[in-house]
Scaffold this active site. Structure first.
Site, PDB file in Angstrom:
ATOM      1  N   ASN A   1       0.804  -1.223   0.000  1.00 15.08           N
ATOM      2  CA  ASN A   1       0.000   0.000   0.000  1.00 15.08           C
ATOM      3  C   ASN A   1       0.842   1.280   0.000  1.00 15.08           C
ATOM      4  O   ASN A   1       0.602   2.190  -0.780  1.00 15.08           O
ATOM      5  CB  ASN A   1      -0.994  -0.003   1.160  1.00 15.08           C
ATOM      6  CG  ASN A   1      -0.328  -0.131   2.516  1.00 15.08           C
ATOM      7  OD1 ASN A   1       0.770  -0.665   2.648  1.00 15.08           O
ATOM      8  ND2 ASN A   1      -1.003   0.353   3.543  1.00 15.08           N
TER       9      ASN A   1
ATOM     10  N   CYS B   1      -3.047   1.513   6.734  1.00 14.41           N
ATOM     11  CA  CYS B   1      -3.349   0.967   8.053  1.00 14.41           C
ATOM     12  C   CYS B   1      -3.836   2.038   9.012  1.00 14.41           C
ATOM     13  O   CYS B   1      -4.617   1.758   9.930  1.00 14.41           O
ATOM     14  CB  CYS B   1      -2.117   0.277   8.626  1.00 14.41           C
ATOM     15  SG  CYS B   1      -0.648   1.350   8.629  1.00 14.41           S
TER      16      CYS B   1
ATOM     17  N   SER C   1      -1.196  -7.157   7.214  1.00 11.95           N
ATOM     18  CA  SER C   1      -2.435  -7.506   7.912  1.00 11.95           C
ATOM     19  C   SER C   1      -2.144  -8.185   9.247  1.00 11.95           C
ATOM     20  O   SER C   1      -1.103  -8.823   9.437  1.00 11.95           O
ATOM     21  CB  SER C   1      -3.283  -8.439   7.048  1.00 11.95           C
ATOM     22  OG  SER C   1      -2.695  -9.731   6.988  1.00 11.95           O
ATOM     23  N   THR C   2      -3.099  -8.063  10.150  1.00 11.04           N
ATOM     24  CA  THR C   2      -2.976  -8.694  11.455  1.00 11.04           C
ATOM     25  C   THR C   2      -2.950 -10.215  11.328  1.00 11.04           C
ATOM     26  O   THR C   2      -2.218 -10.897  12.059  1.00 11.04           O
ATOM     27  CB  THR C   2      -4.129  -8.253  12.370  1.00 11.04           C
ATOM     28  OG1 THR C   2      -4.018  -6.839  12.594  1.00 11.04           O
ATOM     29  CG2 THR C   2      -4.089  -8.965  13.710  1.00 11.04           C
TER      30      THR C   2
ATOM     31  N   VAL D   1      -1.739 -12.115   8.848  1.00 11.40           N
ATOM     32  CA  VAL D   1      -0.406 -12.563   8.436  1.00 11.40           C
ATOM     33  C   VAL D   1       0.611 -12.270   9.532  1.00 11.40           C
ATOM     34  O   VAL D   1       1.496 -13.086   9.820  1.00 11.40           O
ATOM     35  CB  VAL D   1       0.014 -11.892   7.106  1.00 11.40           C
ATOM     36  CG1 VAL D   1       1.444 -12.272   6.739  1.00 11.40           C
ATOM     37  CG2 VAL D   1      -0.940 -12.297   5.990  1.00 11.40           C
ATOM     38  N   GLY D   2       0.484 -11.120  10.172  1.00  8.40           N
ATOM     39  CA  GLY D   2       1.396 -10.768  11.256  1.00  8.40           C
ATOM     40  C   GLY D   2       1.341 -11.756  12.400  1.00  8.40           C
ATOM     41  O   GLY D   2       2.366 -12.101  13.002  1.00  8.40           O
TER      42      GLY D   2
ATOM     43  N   GLU E   1       3.964  -4.064  12.336  1.00  9.82           N
ATOM     44  CA  GLU E   1       2.979  -2.982  12.238  1.00  9.82           C
ATOM     45  C   GLU E   1       1.826  -3.525  11.427  1.00  9.82           C
ATOM     46  O   GLU E   1       1.964  -3.813  10.237  1.00  9.82           O
ATOM     47  CB  GLU E   1       3.606  -1.754  11.580  1.00  9.82           C
ATOM     48  CG  GLU E   1       2.773  -0.503  11.798  1.00  9.82           C
ATOM     49  CD  GLU E   1       2.097  -0.031  10.547  1.00  9.82           C
ATOM     50  OE1 GLU E   1       0.856  -0.154  10.470  1.00  9.82           O
ATOM     51  OE2 GLU E   1       2.785   0.445   9.634  1.00  9.82           O
TER      52      GLU E   1
END
Length: 482
Positions: free
Chosen positions: A151, A284, A229-230, A232-233, A250
């Site tokens: 992004n 984000c 993304s949360t 994947v994180g 992040e």
């Protein structure tokens, strides 16, 4: 762009050895920019080993030489600014305005990082034992694995690459497959032109399904830095935790923009439009929910609608375009599913809704409640849900009602009141009488709860990419109890 259709390993451009390919596509017109061979696990291993081999010499390089490299990177970025902006428009679907903002943010990160070689400060401390001196040495951690997003690809990759290298680490960068150039190979090209030694920065472009887990679990990297993304994180954190490996994450956000009853509505609307629709809301930090006091709700909604309706949506290469394409058409489908379900549950659409391929015109929904999909989920698109509240306590509860805690904003003409309100919001960042999309190279950047672990920016980035060692020196005989 064909010159970027390669991996960059140990100072050389090379074809990937996977039997799979990556297609780089312009998100607005679906033009194929290039097709390239994907990185394999063998390529990834070569990149990590090159970074590992380059680390001792780079760690011990004089601070003046490290600083000179970062200064040269900044100079080259300024010389190639038009090219960088064009690539962000073509590959990431950035409007010209967004690309200029992204370039500026990335440049400031590099300039801030240039000070890091002289900020590697240790300490000399007293001891409770006679004849002993305590020292604390700060040093780079080693090889850093960076996973760049699509992004804000250039800035958010550079946000980890530049500080890590400036602090004396070496890096392997895996760009998002939607932005191979601006999140990866372009950065490698700039560092290479600036004179970075072979192995200091390596780029492996490959599918997450093929090299994603190996990128995290490989034994060489000491830290994995990821922006995305949360979901994947969380997976990355799980893999890293299994190997006792540090992460800098992040992740997603469900950021609240709160308008108290004493706010300057016109000022709030100006901020709201920027914080929601910059890069189509694919940030984000973008505003995800507008919480507006009952007494000014209708006034705010009407002014916000009027201002938003004037935004030009379309081809991001056109000068007047503000709202460009989403990265993929399935993102439009996902967002419209949440919009339609929310309308079925009682939300009212007062603006927009037209979708043309990846282009989604701005949408404003009123009468939204916190349990609707468009309020519960991270939108990552140009949809603005407006939620009413009647008391400060209710607004605080609404703002804190999500698993996320990345950014926020609160508007009031009473600065003290707004500040005290902001302190109650469970978020890593919040801004009074501004919008949620703020990023300054020297300031602490990061989230709470499901929005991430660790902080980027300034001294916080320096701390993330360095480690400290306690070394004590006993001068003379020490007496022991046995």
């Amino acid at each position: 762009m064909q010159k970027y259709a390669k991996q960059f390993i140990n100072g050389e451009w090379t074809d990937g050895t996977s039997d799979k390919t990556l297609e780089n596509v312009n998100p607005f017109n679906q033009e194929t920019l290039f097709t390239m061979a994907s990185s394999s696990e063998e390529d990834l291993d070569r990149a990590y080993r090159a970074a590992e081999q380059a680390f001792p010499a780079w760690r011990d390089t004089l601070p003046s030489e490290k600083q000179q490299l970062l200064h040269r990177v900044a100079e080259i970025m300024q010389e190639r600014k038009d090219e960088i902006v064009r690539l962000l428009v073509k590959e990431a679907g950035s409007s010209g305005i967004k690309a200029q903002i992204e370039f500026g943010a990335a440049l400031r990160i590099v300039q801030e990082s240039a000070s890091f070689p002289y900020r590697m400060k240790g300490q000399i401390m007293a001891s409770d034992f006679p004849g002993k001196e305590n020292r604390v040495y700060k040093s780079p951690k080693g090889v850093i694995g960076v996973i760049g997003p699509w992004n804000f690809p250039f800035h958010l990759s550079m946000r980890s690459v530049a500080p890590a290298i400036a602090a004396g680490n070496t890096v392997v960068l895996k760009p998002a497959t939607d932005t191979i150039v601006t999140a990866g190979s372009l950065i490698a090209d700039i560092f290479h032109e600036a004179g970075a030694p072979a192995g200091v920065l390596n780029v492996t472009a490959g599918r997450g399904s093929e090299i994603g887990d190996a990128f995290v679990e490989h034994p060489v990297p000491k830290v994995i830095s990821f922006t995305g993304s949360t979901e994947v994180g969380s997976h990355i954190a799980s893999l890293a935790g299994k190997h006792i490996k540090e992460t800098a994450l992040e992740l997603g956000g469900n950021n609240a923009f709160i308008v108290l009853e004493d706010a300057d509505v016109d000022r709030a609307v100006e901020a709201a439009v920027f914080g929601k629709f910059l890069h189509q809301g694919q940030i984000c930090m973008s505003v995800n929910r507008f919480l507006v006091h009952d007494s000014i709700y209708d006034t705010f909604a009407e002014a916000f609608k009027k201002r938003t309706a004037a935004l030009q949506a379309g081809d991001p290469s056109e000068r007047e375009t503000v709202v460009g394409p989403l990265i993929k058409e399935d993102q439009v489908e996902r967002i419209m599913k949440d919009v339609n379900e929310s309308i079925e549950q009682g939300a009212t659409q007062i603006l927009g809704g037209d979708a043309e391929g990846t282009l989604l015109h701005p949408i404003i929904l009123t009468d939204v409640t916190e349990d609707m999909p468009i309020a519960k989920n991270e939108i990552f698109g140009p949809v603005a849900p407006l939620i009413r509240f009647s008391t400060e306590e209710e607004a605080v509860k609404l703002a804190n009602s999500t698993p996320y805690g990345l950014s926020g904003a609160v508007h009031s003409t009473d600065i003290h009141r707004a500040t005290e309100f902001a302190k109650q919001i469970e978020t890593g960042m919040i801004h009074v009488n501004d919008q949620t999309v703020n990023d300054e190279a020297h300031a602490s950047f990061g989230g709470e709860k499901a929005s991430g672990i660790g902080r980027f920016g300034g001294e916080w980035a320096l701390d993330k990419f360095t480690t400290e060692k306690w070394l004590s020196i006993q001068d003379g005989k020490r007496e022991y109890p046995f």
